[in-house]
Design a protein around this motif. Structure first.
Motif, PDB file in Angstrom:
ATOM      1  N   LYS A 156       3.851  18.421   2.725  1.00  0.00           N
ATOM      2  CA  LYS A 156       3.384  17.270   1.935  1.00  0.00           C
ATOM      3  C   LYS A 156       3.939  15.974   2.534  1.00  0.00           C
ATOM      4  CE  LYS A 156       3.308  14.907  -2.444  1.00  0.00           C
ATOM      5  NZ  LYS A 156       3.764  14.830  -3.830  1.00  0.00           N
ATOM      6  N   ILE A 157       5.213  15.983   2.863  1.00  0.00           N
ATOM      7  CA  ILE A 157       5.813  14.749   3.406  1.00  0.00           C
ATOM      8  C   ILE A 157       5.173  14.421   4.754  1.00  0.00           C
ATOM      9  CG2 ILE A 157       7.961  13.565   3.994  1.00  0.00           C
ATOM     10  CD1 ILE A 157       9.467  15.616   2.282  1.00  0.00           C
ATOM     11  N   VAL A 161       0.865  -1.187   0.000  1.00  0.00           N
ATOM     12  CA  VAL A 161       0.000   0.000   0.000  1.00  0.00           C
ATOM     13  C   VAL A 161       0.900   1.235   0.000  1.00  0.00           C
ATOM     14  CG1 VAL A 161      -1.724   1.335   1.276  1.00  0.00           C
ATOM     15  CG2 VAL A 161      -1.921  -1.157   1.166  1.00  0.00           C
ATOM     16  N   GLY A 194       1.815   5.450  -0.293  1.00  0.00           N
ATOM     17  CA  GLY A 194       1.386   6.605   0.494  1.00  0.00           C
ATOM     18  C   GLY A 194       0.178   7.336  -0.053  1.00  0.00           C
ATOM     19  N   ASP A 195      -0.114   7.173  -1.345  1.00  0.00           N
ATOM     20  CA  ASP A 195      -1.322   7.808  -1.893  1.00  0.00           C
ATOM     21  C   ASP A 195      -2.370   6.747  -2.241  1.00  0.00           C
ATOM     22  OD1 ASP A 195       0.080   6.735  -3.977  1.00  0.00           O
ATOM     23  OD2 ASP A 195      -0.138   8.440  -5.326  1.00  0.00           O
ATOM     24  N   MET A 222      -0.271   7.857   6.383  1.00  0.00           N
ATOM     25  CA  MET A 222       0.139   6.441   6.266  1.00  0.00           C
ATOM     26  C   MET A 222       0.111   5.762   7.629  1.00  0.00           C
ATOM     27  SD  MET A 222       3.372   6.565   3.597  1.00  0.00           S
ATOM     28  CE  MET A 222       3.739   4.803   3.670  1.00  0.00           C
ATOM     29  N   HIS A 282       9.965  17.554  -2.056  1.00  0.00           N
ATOM     30  CA  HIS A 282       8.600  17.965  -1.712  1.00  0.00           C
ATOM     31  C   HIS A 282       8.569  18.946  -0.540  1.00  0.00           C
ATOM     32  CE1 HIS A 282       6.920  14.715  -4.144  1.00  0.00           C
ATOM     33  NE2 HIS A 282       7.670  13.861  -3.515  1.00  0.00           N
ATOM     34  N   ARG A 305       7.012   7.073 -13.313  1.00  0.00           N
ATOM     35  CA  ARG A 305       8.330   6.810 -12.724  1.00  0.00           C
ATOM     36  C   ARG A 305       8.322   5.567 -11.836  1.00  0.00           C
ATOM     37  NH1 ARG A 305       9.326   7.878  -7.557  1.00  0.00           N
ATOM     38  NH2 ARG A 305       7.235   8.717  -7.283  1.00  0.00           N
ATOM     39  N   LEU A 306       7.336   5.464 -10.953  1.00  0.00           N
ATOM     40  CA  LEU A 306       7.294   4.358  -9.996  1.00  0.00           C
ATOM     41  C   LEU A 306       6.769   3.080 -10.660  1.00  0.00           C
ATOM     42  CD1 LEU A 306       8.080   3.846  -7.088  1.00  0.00           C
ATOM     43  CD2 LEU A 306       5.786   4.497  -6.374  1.00  0.00           C
ATOM     44  N   TYR A 326       1.132  15.321  -7.480  1.00  0.00           N
ATOM     45  CA  TYR A 326       1.529  14.007  -8.006  1.00  0.00           C
ATOM     46  C   TYR A 326       1.649  14.196  -9.499  1.00  0.00           C
ATOM     47  CZ  TYR A 326       0.353  12.447  -3.403  1.00  0.00           C
ATOM     48  OH  TYR A 326       0.334  12.335  -2.041  1.00  0.00           O
ATOM     49  N   GLU A 358      10.950   8.411  -2.130  1.00  0.00           N
ATOM     50  CA  GLU A 358       9.662   9.043  -2.451  1.00  0.00           C
ATOM     51  C   GLU A 358       9.577  10.465  -1.913  1.00  0.00           C
ATOM     52  OE1 GLU A 358       7.411   7.792  -4.646  1.00  0.00           O
ATOM     53  OE2 GLU A 358       9.057   6.377  -4.873  1.00  0.00           O
ATOM     54  N   ALA A 359      10.320  10.734  -0.863  1.00  0.00           N
ATOM     55  CA  ALA A 359      10.282  12.084  -0.286  1.00  0.00           C
ATOM     56  C   ALA A 359      11.246  13.035  -0.983  1.00  0.00           C
ATOM     57  CB  ALA A 359      10.609  12.012   1.203  1.00  0.00           C
ATOM     58  N   VAL A 401       1.731  12.954   4.185  1.00  0.00           N
ATOM     59  CA  VAL A 401       1.747  11.570   3.688  1.00  0.00           C
ATOM     60  C   VAL A 401       2.157  10.612   4.820  1.00  0.00           C
ATOM     61  CG1 VAL A 401       2.857   9.975   2.059  1.00  0.00           C
ATOM     62  CG2 VAL A 401       2.161  12.252   1.292  1.00  0.00           C
ATOM     63  N   PHE A 402       3.201  10.963   5.557  1.00  0.00           N
ATOM     64  CA  PHE A 402       3.653  10.058   6.633  1.00  0.00           C
ATOM     65  C   PHE A 402       2.578   9.922   7.727  1.00  0.00           C
ATOM     66  CE2 PHE A 402       8.584  10.613   6.071  1.00  0.00           C
ATOM     67  CZ  PHE A 402       8.482  10.064   4.805  1.00  0.00           C
TER      68      PHE A 402
END
Ligand code: FAD
Ligand code: DLZ
Length: 513
Positions: A48-49, A8, A10-11, A56, A44, A109-110, A400, A38-39, A52-53
């Motif tokens: 934002k980081i 899973v 972060g988004d 999550m 970012h 990219r991912l 994103y 990813e950070a 997301v953290f």
């Protein structure tokens, strides 16, 4: 032995995520990993980081409360490899799953990184469709297949028909598909925006913020005013606030801008929808219900639904149709560097200074500020699209690539040559003057056309058109300004190019080396 390892990202923080669909809580393990890559693939914004953290960590706790086994790797774990493929490898070695299940990633990219990993992984990898979008890739491709040009407006009508949103049989409710003409009002003096629903950081969010402050100290932006919803429940509270207090005015003031008023009547839902805390179709249906109940007018509700059902789905479809080639597009051969004031906010342009301050303090600016202030200026200055993309990916909490890039390279700067929008949204200072209250207090004169004290948007506008004549002259939507230019003498046309060139240099948009 673990039955399935379920990644899973972060988004992907949705209960209905396809990778979790047939989760066996006894035998499966859910992998969630906070990773440096990813950070930092762009640096970012700190908010934002942290968002997301925090989201999550709370989503992992939610899964655990429901009985799932979660392998959660925190950013400060000494064994953290720093990348999603690295964490998948470690988890596969430790747990020996029979298969790995992932929901397709949002960024090309991912996707490529995970494809490369899967080829070497030695374990079957199942990639599930991301069903959190209203239009699937397949549906978008079928829609696009027979089109010479992709136009949001026609895609949106198809989506209205398919979802039944704001439809009266086969006809649009109110007899029109689009009420935009009613949604371009300037904010009169004395009208006060409703304000933002606030979510002051709890202990989990504060800990995530502390990690970010320590590990990503040199990233853009401040954390002090962090107020984002970080769970589905908080996102729901924010949505309710929007529907009740802001949606009725959303249409009228959708394009308006005001000194010191970042939120206006906007929903602030993009962070939550993009993370998976809100479902886009549900948000649209909830807005429609406000119209049906007589609590919000049609121009507001249609305008809001078009942003999500139309624009959001359209740019996602266009991104996946055109990527990776899209990432290289530079139709106008823009070749200048991004001026430093995009980061520092140190400029005498009152509009730009305020929008940059918002992005620094809140990781947010609303659509028209992104499009017509920072975006329009970047296009008129001829900033290289890679630098523009980088800035937009860095400064916003909702950034994103699948949604940022078509907006930036497409809508704001026309670097894609017309895939997303039919013309460049180039405007002189008159636009910002009409839609905001910034110009009255600005050092630059919005009425003056040339010279050091004139508004830079005015100094740049005609020179931009003349400089790009070869590429833009045949665009029917620019016929009017080009007719004006054509009526000028050759000398006057040369002068506007020289004026724009001087302005570009003065503002620090110099040739890239
Ligand atoms: P509202 O104005 O309340 O709109 C409601 C929702 O509609 C938004 O939450 C969003 O999900 C959707 N939406 C509105 N406009 C767009 C659009 N043009 N494209 C896609 N969805 C849209 N949006 C992002 O989510 N991430 C980005 O990185 C991003 N970068 C942008 C860059 C530029 C240059 C421009 C012009 C726009 C960008 N947008 C991006 C779109 C839009 O500006 C934001 O979605 C919006 O400002 C978010 O604030 P809000 O939730 O208050 O939106
Ligand atoms: C944006 C982001 C950040 C900052 N950090 C993480 C992370 O540590 N772990 C993770 O799984 N996802 C993160 N994300 C979201 C990803 O960048 C996102 O899934 C991809 O960009 C695909 O959209």
């Amino acid at each position: 032995m673990t039955h399935a390892l379920r990644l899973v990202l972060g988004d992907q923080l949705s209960d209905a995520l396809s990778a979790l669909a047939d989760l066996d809580p006894e035998r499966d393990v859910v992998l969630m990993a906070e990773v440096r890559d990813e950070a930092t693939y762009v640096r970012h914004h700190k908010q934002k980081i942290a968002l997301v953290f925090a989201a999550m960590r709370k989503f992992a706790a939610r899964l655990q409360e429901r009985g799932a086994r979660v392998r959660y790797v925190r950013i400060d774990a000494p064994e953290n490899t720093g990348s999603i493929p690295g964490e998948l490898t470690r988890a596969v070695e430790a747990l020996r799953p029979g298969r790995v299940v992932v929901t397709e990633c949002g960024e090309w990219r991912l996707v490529e990184a995970l494809k490369a990993w899967a080829a070497e992984a030695g374990v079957p990898v199942e990639v599930c469709e991301d069903r959190r979008f209203i239009c699937s890739h397949d549906r978008f491709r079928r829609w696009a297949a027979d089109k010479t040009q992709l136009r949001m407006e026609f895609f949106y009508r198809e989506m209205r028909r398919e979802t039944g949103l704001l439809m009266d049989g086969d006809e649009p409710v109110g007899g029109r598909w689009n009420f935009d003409a009613e949604n371009r009002k300037k904010l009169p003096k004395g009208v006060t925006p409703p304000g933002r629903k606030r979510f002051p950081p709890d202990a989990v969010t504060q800990e995530a913020m502390a990690h970010v402050a320590r590990l990503f100290a040199d990233h853009f932006g401040t954390l002090d005013a962090f107020d984002w919803p970080t769970t589905a429940e908080e996102a729901e509270v924010a949505l309710e606030h929007f529907l009740r207090d802001c949606l009725p005015g959303f249409g009228d003031w959708q394009d308006a801008m005001k000194d010191g008023a970042p939120w206006m009547w906007h929903s602030l839902t993009s962070t939550s929808i993009n993370l998976g805390l809100l479902d886009p179709l549900d948000v649209c249906r909830r807005a429609e219900a406000e119209f049906t109940a007589g609590r919000a007018p049609l121009n507001a509700v249609e305008g809001f639904i078009r942003q999500i059902l139309g624009w959001r789905e359209f740019v996602r479809g266009a991104y996946w149709l055109k990527v990776p080639e899209y990432r290289k597009r530079n139709f106008l051969d823009a070749d200048r560097t991004l001026p430093w004031f995009y980061w520092s906010g140190e400029t005498d342009m009152a509009c730009v200074a305020d929008v940059v301050a918002r992005t620094r303090d809140h990781a947010y600016a609303h659509h028209i500020e992104r499009l017509m202030v920072t975006g329009n200026l970047a296009m008129l200055l001829g900033i290289h699209p890679d630098e523009v993309d980088d800035w937009y990916m860095v400064v916003f909490a909702d950034a994103y690539e699948w949604v940022e890039m078509p907006n930036t390279r497409g809508m704001a700067t026309f670097a894609d040559g017309g895939i997303v929008g039919s013309k460049p949204y180039a405007a002189s200072g008159a636009y910002v003057d009409r839609m905001s209250d910034w110009c009255a207090g600005c050092r630059y004169d919005v009425k003056a056309k040339s010279g050091e004290g004139a508004c830079p948007f005015n100094r740049l506008y005609w020179g931009f058109l003349e400089r790009n004549r070869r590429r833009l002259r045949d665009n029917v939507r620019l016929a009017m300004p080009y007719r004006t230019l054509d009526g000028w003498s050759a000398e006057r046309r040369r002068e506007v190019v020289v004026e724009a060139e001087a302005c570009r240099t003065e503002l620090g948009a110099v040739a890239r080396t």
